[in-house]
Design an enzyme around this catalytic site. Structure first.
Site, mmCIF file in Angstrom:
data_model
loop_
_atom_site.group_PDB
_atom_site.id
_atom_site.type_symbol
_atom_site.label_atom_id
_atom_site.label_comp_id
_atom_site.label_asym_id
_atom_site.label_seq_id
_atom_site.Cartn_x
_atom_site.Cartn_y
_atom_site.Cartn_z
ATOM 1 C CE LYS A 173 34.409 57.192 -13.931
ATOM 2 N NZ LYS A 173 33.579 56.307 -13.106
ATOM 3 N NE ARG A 223 25.389 60.127 -7.385
ATOM 4 C CZ ARG A 223 25.414 58.854 -7.002
ATOM 5 N NH1 ARG A 223 24.959 58.505 -5.826
ATOM 6 N NH2 ARG A 223 25.914 57.927 -7.800
HETATM 7 N N1 BES Z 1 30.090 58.390 -15.169
HETATM 8 C C1 BES Z 1 30.023 57.418 -14.154
HETATM 9 C C2 BES Z 1 29.025 56.280 -14.440
HETATM 10 C C3 BES Z 1 29.307 55.412 -15.643
HETATM 11 C C4 BES Z 1 29.869 54.166 -15.472
HETATM 12 C C5 BES Z 1 28.936 55.804 -16.902
HETATM 13 C C6 BES Z 1 30.104 53.349 -16.567
HETATM 14 C C7 BES Z 1 29.156 54.992 -18.007
HETATM 15 C C8 BES Z 1 29.734 53.760 -17.844
HETATM 16 C C9 BES Z 1 29.623 58.050 -12.820
HETATM 17 O O1 BES Z 1 30.017 59.370 -12.668
HETATM 18 C C10 BES Z 1 30.251 57.251 -11.735
HETATM 19 O O2 BES Z 1 31.432 57.114 -11.741
HETATM 20 N N2 BES Z 1 29.448 56.751 -10.816
HETATM 21 C C11 BES Z 1 29.940 55.967 -9.741
HETATM 22 C C12 BES Z 1 29.200 56.335 -8.490
HETATM 23 C C13 BES Z 1 29.733 55.694 -7.225
HETATM 24 C C14 BES Z 1 31.122 56.228 -6.914
HETATM 25 C C15 BES Z 1 28.808 55.978 -6.070
HETATM 26 C C16 BES Z 1 29.709 54.489 -10.087
HETATM 27 O O3 BES Z 1 28.641 54.161 -10.569
HETATM 28 O O4 BES Z 1 30.626 53.702 -9.889
HETATM 29 ZN ZN ZN Z 2 31.964 59.629 -11.886
#
Ligand code: BES
Ligand code: ZN
Ligand code: ZN
Length: 514
Positions: free
Chosen positions: A274, A348
């Site tokens: 991230k 997921r």
């Molecule tokens: N934990 C994150 C989602 C999230 C984002 C929670 C902002 C709280 C605040 C999740 O695991 C994630 O990173 N999802 C990705 C999925 C993508 C790579 C398909 C996302 O939403 O960017």
């Molecule tokens: Zn994530």
């Protein structure tokens, strides 16, 4: 903060509080004729300029604080009351007023509930990491309830139990990830189970997870020195001694509500790292697990006559030399193979195990709750959670329960046109899909929902944690979802025991918010 529910005013209060909406006072039938006239003229004076919220004036010889119960935009009437009570409590504590009385003899039960929640919210602070903890001034609120005193006392006890759960969730979420890793979360769950009568716990460690094929958790947890765990908490309020309020001739219900929570104690994104800006907030990526743990604690303490379980899927998504690699394929608990296209779409994967566990323990209804996608944050922001459901009855309940708890839910589609985008060349599925990211994640989860089970998925990525003040939450965890889950269990248990399955009727009778 302390609340005393009394039938008639003790006369010891230093200040009375009056809630007003526009120019009229709510809960006013206890005012003397003289006081009513004075209040009227005070509120009338508002036309000459904005009336000061929280203004302290002398009414009929009594020092009176005027609280605006319609101040913010976009809130329901009940939420306005929460906010008004929250501001009142903050003000009273700041001004060090020992006792405030609130005349609520003509309040409806749900209005009292909102006011009590608002008062409790003002008490919360998370200062575990401050070098000096400040003692807040303790204000006593005397709730004058007239003939409703007995009923209001019961509500006050329920609110205290619900707020204890909200605080538990908030404290877990706000704790640093290096202090709250999966094994430490398990310790907390063990303690809760130990001190909550009727609550049992089953903990699976990495060895058991591997043996039983819970490979979502194993795969996501691979890169971390902190091993993953699955915690299943169970409570059965349909057993004879349990379940206060169980009607004598209650129909025995076979409902089993299973709550599944995403418990990423930290989400670096894994090898698909991230960006630094969005990373600190990932201490909240275990909000789903904290929420279901807190909710089942309250449900058991309230002794609701329903069978409920909570499954916490706990892992840390870290980078290490054993981290899952993009392109890796694993076999999930239900036999489907999954290609890890993006290591940051880890929620997921752990939830696939939680949904499988829900099926194994005989769920009839499943709620999974997760900080799942950034796409949901962009779609609905911090004030509204998006939810999905394969069952219209359950979906209606989610909306109604949310409304009663001042938590906003917006129904999202399980759009089948996007389902093909989850297909992979080598594996059955991949963990990324269409550009509609929140829907793609929900469609992925649907692949793991046990057959013939009513299911709803709540994406609380936006609502779980705020970085600036929102309603009655300062920076940090909001506790979103805890109360709606408790309310859902309450309404499901009522429907079971009162022979009505019709949520609209329950809602109309109880809350008049439909
Ligand atoms: N934990 C994150 C989602 C999230 C984002 C929670 C902002 C709280 C605040 C999740 O695991 C994630 O990173 N999802 C990705 C999925 C993508 C790579 C398909 C996302 O939403 O960017
Ligand atoms: Zn994530
Ligand atoms: Zn995540």
């Amino acid at each position: 903060m302390k609340t005393n529910i009394v039938s008639t005013a003790s006369g010891k209060a230093n200040v009375s509080a009056l809630f007003f909406v526009k120019k009229s006072v709510q809960f006013s039938n206890v005012l003397s004729e003289n006081a009513e006239k004075q209040v009227e003229s005070v509120l009338d004076g508002m036309k000459d300029g904005p009336f000061e919220d929280l203004e302290l004036l002398e009414i009929d010889g009594q020092s009176t604080i005027f609280v605006d119960a319609a101040k913010e935009r976009g809130l329901s009437n009940l939420d306005h009351l929460r906010m008004a009570a929250y501001r009142l409590a903050q003000k009273a504590s700041k001004r060090q007023i020992p006792m405030v009385s609130i005349m609520l003899a003509d309040a409806a039960p749900e209005q009292l509930k909102s006011i009590l929640h608002g008062l409790h919210y003002a008490d919360y602070k998370f200062d575990a990491y401050k070098s000096k903890q400040k003692e807040a001034y303790q204000v006593t609120f005397e709730i004058v309830a007239g003939e409703q005193a007995a009923a209001f006392k019961k509500i006050a006890q329920e609110v205290a139990i619900e707020q204890k759960a909200v605080i538990l969730a908030k404290n877990l979420i706000n704790t640093c990830a290096s202090d709250l890793y999966p094994a430490e979360f398990v310790e907390n769950a063990n303690t809760i189970a130990k001190y909550t009568p009727g609550l049992s716990i089953k903990v699976r460690n990495i060895k058991q997870l591997k043996k039983e094929g819970f490979m979502g958790l194993v795969t996501v947890g691979k890169g971390s020195s902190h091993e993953p765990y699955m915690v299943t908490l169970s409570y059965d309020g349909t057993k004879s001694a349990k379940g206060k309020g169980t009607a004598k001739n209650a129909r025995t219900s076979s409902d089993h509500l299973v709550l599944v929570g995403k418990g990423l104690t930290f989400d670096t994104g894994g090898l698909c790292l991230k960006p630094p800006k969005s990373m600190p907030e990932m201490i909240s990526d275990m909000s789903g697990a904290a929420t279901v743990l807190a909710a089942i604690q309250a449900i058991a303490t309230l002794e609701l006559p329903i069978k409920v379980s909570a499954v916490c899927c706990l892992a840390e998504n870290a980078i290490g030399n054993k981290s899952v690699l993009p392109g890796d394929i694993f076999k999930a608990k239900n036999g489907k193979t999954v290609m890890v296209d993006n290591t940051d779409a880890e929620g997921r994967l752990v939830l696939s195990d939680g949904l499988a566990e829900a099926g194994e323990i005989g769920a009839t209804h499943i709620v999974d709750i997760a900080t799942l996608t950034g796409a949901m944050v962009r779609a609905l922001g911090y004030a509204v959670a998006g939810f999905f459901s394969n069952d219209d009855d359950l979906a209606l309940k989610v909306i109604n329960c949310g409304e009663a708890c001042c938590e906003k839910f917006w129904s999202m589609p399980l759009e089948e046109e996007y389902a093909d985008a989850l297909k992979d060349k080598f594996a059955d599925l991949k963990n990324t899909g269409s550009d509609a990211g929140a829907i793609a994640a929900a469609l992925f989860l649907q692949e793991f929902v046990p057959e013939n089970t009513a299911w709803t998925h709540w994406d609380i990525a936006g609502t779980a944690f705020v970085t600036k003040q929102w309603k009655y939450t300062e920076h940090g965890a909001t506790g979103f979802g805890v109360q709606t889950l408790i309310e859902l269990a309450r309404r499901m248990s009522k429907a079971n025991n009162e022979g009505t399955e019709n949520d609209a009727i329950v809602c109309e009778d109880e809350y008049k918010v439909c």
